[in-house]
Design a protein around this motif. Structure first.
Motif, PDB file in Angstrom:
ATOM      1  N   PRO A  47      22.032  13.557  15.516  1.00  0.00           N
ATOM      2  CA  PRO A  47      21.714  12.150  15.317  1.00  0.00           C
ATOM      3  C   PRO A  47      21.199  11.872  13.902  1.00  0.00           C
ATOM      4  CG  PRO A  47      20.183  13.173  16.889  1.00  0.00           C
ATOM      5  CD  PRO A  47      21.161  14.212  16.476  1.00  0.00           C
ATOM      6  N   VAL A  48      21.689  10.767  13.322  1.00  0.00           N
ATOM      7  CA  VAL A  48      21.311  10.358  11.971  1.00  0.00           C
ATOM      8  C   VAL A  48      20.563   9.023  12.065  1.00  0.00           C
ATOM      9  CG1 VAL A  48      22.163   9.745   9.675  1.00  0.00           C
ATOM     10  CG2 VAL A  48      23.369  11.477  11.038  1.00  0.00           C
ATOM     11  N   ASN A  72      17.496  17.621  14.697  1.00  0.00           N
ATOM     12  CA  ASN A  72      18.125  18.881  15.088  1.00  0.00           C
ATOM     13  C   ASN A  72      19.037  18.753  16.299  1.00  0.00           C
ATOM     14  OD1 ASN A  72      16.850  20.273  13.049  1.00  0.00           O
ATOM     15  ND2 ASN A  72      15.126  20.840  14.320  1.00  0.00           N
ATOM     16  N   ASN A  73      18.677  17.878  17.231  1.00  0.00           N
ATOM     17  CA  ASN A  73      19.507  17.698  18.418  1.00  0.00           C
ATOM     18  C   ASN A  73      19.177  16.381  19.109  1.00  0.00           C
ATOM     19  OD1 ASN A  73      17.309  18.207  20.351  1.00  0.00           O
ATOM     20  ND2 ASN A  73      17.427  20.302  19.610  1.00  0.00           N
ATOM     21  N   VAL A  74      20.013  16.017  20.050  1.00  0.00           N
ATOM     22  CA  VAL A  74      19.894  14.734  20.736  1.00  0.00           C
ATOM     23  C   VAL A  74      18.585  14.628  21.517  1.00  0.00           C
ATOM     24  CG1 VAL A  74      20.983  13.259  22.480  1.00  0.00           C
ATOM     25  CG2 VAL A  74      22.391  14.518  20.864  1.00  0.00           C
ATOM     26  N   TYR A  79      11.652  11.026  20.322  1.00  0.00           N
ATOM     27  CA  TYR A  79      10.492  11.171  19.435  1.00  0.00           C
ATOM     28  C   TYR A  79      10.844  10.816  17.992  1.00  0.00           C
ATOM     29  CZ  TYR A  79       8.976  13.857  23.469  1.00  0.00           C
ATOM     30  OH  TYR A  79       8.661  14.250  24.747  1.00  0.00           O
ATOM     31  N   ASP A  80      11.860   9.972  17.795  1.00  0.00           N
ATOM     32  CA  ASP A  80      12.331   9.679  16.445  1.00  0.00           C
ATOM     33  C   ASP A  80      11.235   9.108  15.544  1.00  0.00           C
ATOM     34  OD1 ASP A  80      12.251   7.216  17.714  1.00  0.00           O
ATOM     35  OD2 ASP A  80      14.298   6.660  17.208  1.00  0.00           O
ATOM     36  N   ASP A  81      10.340   8.276  16.087  1.00  0.00           N
ATOM     37  CA  ASP A  81       9.254   7.725  15.272  1.00  0.00           C
ATOM     38  C   ASP A  81       8.308   8.819  14.788  1.00  0.00           C
ATOM     39  OD1 ASP A  81      10.169   5.134  15.512  1.00  0.00           O
ATOM     40  OD2 ASP A  81       8.917   4.684  17.249  1.00  0.00           O
ATOM     41  N   MET A  82       7.998   9.758  15.685  1.00  0.00           N
ATOM     42  CA  MET A  82       7.110  10.863  15.319  1.00  0.00           C
ATOM     43  C   MET A  82       7.753  11.723  14.226  1.00  0.00           C
ATOM     44  SD  MET A  82       5.908  14.158  17.554  1.00  0.00           S
ATOM     45  CE  MET A  82       7.548  14.825  17.439  1.00  0.00           C
ATOM     46  N   TRP A  83       9.056  12.038  14.390  1.00  0.00           N
ATOM     47  CA  TRP A  83       9.762  12.840  13.398  1.00  0.00           C
ATOM     48  C   TRP A  83       9.819  12.114  12.057  1.00  0.00           C
ATOM     49  CZ3 TRP A  83      10.196  17.753  13.801  1.00  0.00           C
ATOM     50  CH2 TRP A  83      10.336  18.346  15.050  1.00  0.00           C
ATOM     51  N   ALA A 113      26.311  12.514  13.428  1.00  0.00           N
ATOM     52  CA  ALA A 113      27.130  13.289  12.510  1.00  0.00           C
ATOM     53  C   ALA A 113      27.827  14.357  13.355  1.00  0.00           C
ATOM     54  CB  ALA A 113      26.268  13.925  11.437  1.00  0.00           C
ATOM     55  N   VAL A 114      29.140  14.377  13.299  1.00  0.00           N
ATOM     56  CA  VAL A 114      29.917  15.318  14.116  1.00  0.00           C
ATOM     57  C   VAL A 114      30.658  16.268  13.180  1.00  0.00           C
ATOM     58  CG1 VAL A 114      31.740  15.554  15.846  1.00  0.00           C
ATOM     59  CG2 VAL A 114      30.194  13.588  15.922  1.00  0.00           C
TER      60      VAL A 114
END
Length: 118
Positions: A47-48, A72-74, A79-83, A113-114
């Motif tokens: 995921p981007v 790193n993975n789906v 937790y996208d906000d934390m990252w 991204a694939v």
């Protein structure tokens, strides 16, 4: 589609984690030299995100800009906000001479991204 030997040329092979990560150069070389027909075709999907940040310059001016992050993975998506916050703090540390007080303003999923291998 990415040739398997190129894929392994561009990455490292981690075989374990003790106190430090353990990498195996001989395994990397072996994987780089395996014939492509000996790989089952697969793909990586990561995921981007577009991350909007605000910060102060060393001169005290306020600026906003967009940055991008790849998770790193789906399963990390919830937790996208934390990252994004962790990546922003790391970014601030790396460029501490030119930016300070970085804040994540918004996190927006862009797409996956694939990378097809084999």
């Amino acid at each position: 589609m990415l040739h398997p030997s190129k894929f392994f040329e561009w990455c490292v092979i981690r075989t374990g984690i003790d106190v430090f990560e353990i990498f195996d150069d001989s395994l990397k070389k072996k994987l780089m030299n395996i014939h492509p027909r000996n790989f089952i075709k697969s793909k990586l999907e990561l995921p981007v995100y577009k991350v909007f940040v605000g910060y102060e310059t060393k001169n005290g001016n306020y600026k906003e800009s967009e940055k991008y992050m790849v998770l790193n993975n789906v399963s990390e998506q919830e937790y996208d906000d934390m990252w994004a916050d962790m990546f922003a703090r790391d970014y601030e540390s790396e460029y501490e001479e030119s930016i300070q007080n970085i804040k994540v303003l918004n996190v927006e999923f862009v797409g996956d991204a694939v990378l097809q291998i084999g």
